[in-house]
Write an enzyme that holds these catalytic residues in place. Structure first.
Site, short mmCIF file in Angstrom:
data_model
loop_
_atom_site.label_atom_id
_atom_site.label_comp_id
_atom_site.label_asym_id
_atom_site.label_seq_id
_atom_site.Cartn_x
_atom_site.Cartn_y
_atom_site.Cartn_z
N GLN A 171 0.83 -1.20 0.00
CA GLN A 171 0.00 0.00 0.00
C GLN A 171 0.87 1.25 0.00
O GLN A 171 1.93 1.28 0.60
CB GLN A 171 -0.97 -0.01 1.17
N HIS A 193 -2.96 0.16 -3.67
CA HIS A 193 -3.88 0.61 -2.62
C HIS A 193 -4.38 2.02 -2.95
O HIS A 193 -5.53 2.24 -3.21
CB HIS A 193 -3.22 0.58 -1.23
N ASP A 304 -14.14 -4.68 2.92
CA ASP A 304 -13.34 -4.37 4.11
C ASP A 304 -14.29 -3.87 5.19
O ASP A 304 -14.65 -4.60 6.10
CB ASP A 304 -12.27 -3.34 3.76
N SER A 357 -3.30 -3.87 9.10
CA SER A 357 -3.23 -2.42 9.14
C SER A 357 -1.79 -1.94 9.19
O SER A 357 -0.90 -2.63 9.69
CB SER A 357 -3.99 -1.90 10.37
N CYS A 358 -1.61 -0.72 8.68
CA CYS A 358 -0.30 -0.07 8.74
C CYS A 358 0.12 0.22 10.17
O CYS A 358 1.30 0.50 10.44
CB CYS A 358 -0.33 1.22 7.93
#
Length: 417
Positions: A171, A193, A304, A357-358
């Site tokens: 992403q 992303h 999502d 998740s980042c």
């Protein structure tokens, strides 16, 4: 029993917790911060540095195995748990989970997860807590069995040792152009992303987004190696529905137009619209999938938002309300449930994408790799952080090391046989 003590260590997530509602409502950026008041409960500002909490299981021989707890970037959005509170989680872990950990057989992974993560006072434990503790338990079981975490999962779920690598998805964050170039030069399997999370990035009638999609395809042809055709995967955070409208035919028409501009590439569109509830999301996404399939479109819908827990994933998969389901690991909770989610998707012939998740950490990312490879997911997220290099390195190298070990184990098994 193999666990004699529990350690807790505060830590950092690899990115930030962001108030998605405030950003979607037009909060402006000033450098790296967002200006304006937060909307989502729990946020003191629109962008907050991500925190984490490590849980260490001290085994009887004083070896310590770790797992990391954290929330996701857009906490509190789309039916998710509120923003991660390390102090609250630490207190709950010490009072409720620690005594349970000291009283289980840590070599039996699924059994240990079931006993330790059972509800407290008739409520499910916070999903972030489940996530971190289940990582530590998986590492404990692997250590005690002298196996990889992937082998533990294969044994528990009666799966064959995997041979195939799982495609990796990177992403871009807001540094779209630079990070797209990095992805192309590194021949990433799925990209970019795009973080299309505002009207400015989507554009009037989606034109800005459409231009970006075409640029990514053109750039891939320009600087990619010969024959390199990655899957193009764009997360639009519901903006097709917000800008084009929630009429299903119009949404399908727009997605088909996007696909027509990049016909050489497979196209994934994540979160095309938000219909306000899990049930509405299932019903309408299933119709969008049907519309695209009936047209013979190559575009795939990825869900999502509003598909968080294992039960949510079951409902979406059984209704075929997506071509590909993101299994967002901190929102699913226990890693055992992530494994179950992948297998559920496969049973229902729906694509399984082990995401996350980042805001995660290197430990949670590496544990996710073992689940992804063991269950043979269709793709997995490069994490943590919003940069390409670090996440792709952490996830890609862990996968390659794992496959090397599994190949050796397989050869040994064949020689014994």
């Amino acid at each position: 029993m193999q666990i004699k003590d529990v350690l807790l260590a505060p830590g950092n997530g690899a990115f930030f917790y962001d108030d998605q509602a405030a950003i979607g409502s037009g909060a402006t950026q000033d450098g790296f911060i967002y200006v304006g008041r937060p909307i989502t409960p729990g946020f003191q500002s629109i962008r907050v540095p991500a925190s984490s909490l490590s849980v260490g299981l001290v085994l009887t021989n004083d070896v310590v195995v770790w797992g990391d707890m954290m929330g996701v970037q857009y906490s509190g959005a789309g039916g998710r748990d509120l923003m991660f509170d390390a102090n609250q989680i630490s207190d709950l872990t010490s009072r409720v989970v620690l005594p349970r950990l000291l009283d289980v057989d840590a070599s039996l992974y699924l059994d240990a997860c079931a006993k330790i993560l059972e509800p407290f006072e008739q409520e499910r434990l916070p999903l972030a807590l489940e996530y971190g503790v289940s990582q530590a338990l998986l590492r404990a079981a692997a250590y005690l069995q002298r196996a990889t975490m992937a082998e533990v999962i294969c044994a528990e779920f009666d799966l064959p040792l995997p041979t195939r690598r799982v495609p990796i998805y990177c992403q871009s964050g807001d540094a779209r152009e630079i990070n797209v170039d990095k992805m192309i030069l590194k021949s990433v399997d799925v990209l970019p992303h795009g973080l299309i999370n505002s009207r400015r990035k989507f554009g009037v009638d989606g034109q800005t987004f459409m231009d970006f999609v075409k640029w990514v395809a053109t750039r891939t042809r320009q600087i990619g190696r010969p024959g390199y055709y990655p899957v193009l995967h764009f997360d639009v955070y519901g903006w097709i529905g917000q800008e084009i409208g929630l009429e299903l035919q119009s949404i399908a028409d727009f997605i088909c137009r996007v696909a027509d501009t990049v016909q050489d590439f497979a196209l994934n569109i994540e979160s095309p619209a938000d219909f306000g509830s899990t049930q509405a999301q299932i019903e309408n996404y299933a119709k969008i999938v049907s519309l695209l399939d009936s047209r013979g479109s190559s575009a795939r819908i990825v869900v999502d938002e509003r598909c968080n827990t294992l039960e949510d994933i079951r409902l979406f998969a059984e209704a075929r309300a997506a071509h590909l389901i993101q299994i967002k690991t901190p929102d699913v909770g226990s890693l055992a449930d992530t494994a179950r989610a992948v297998l559920l998707c496969k049973e229902n012939r729906v694509g399984a994408y082990v995401g996350g998740s980042c805001t995660e950490t290197d430990l949670s990312a590496r544990a996710s790799v073992h689940i992804s490879v063991a269950t043979q997911a269709d793709m997995m997220l490069a994490k943590p952080g919003m940069g390409v290099d670090e996440a792709f390195s952490i996830v890609g190298n862990e996968q390659n090391r794992l496959l090397a070990m599994l190949n050796r184990q397989r050869a040994q098994n064949e020689n014994v046989g």
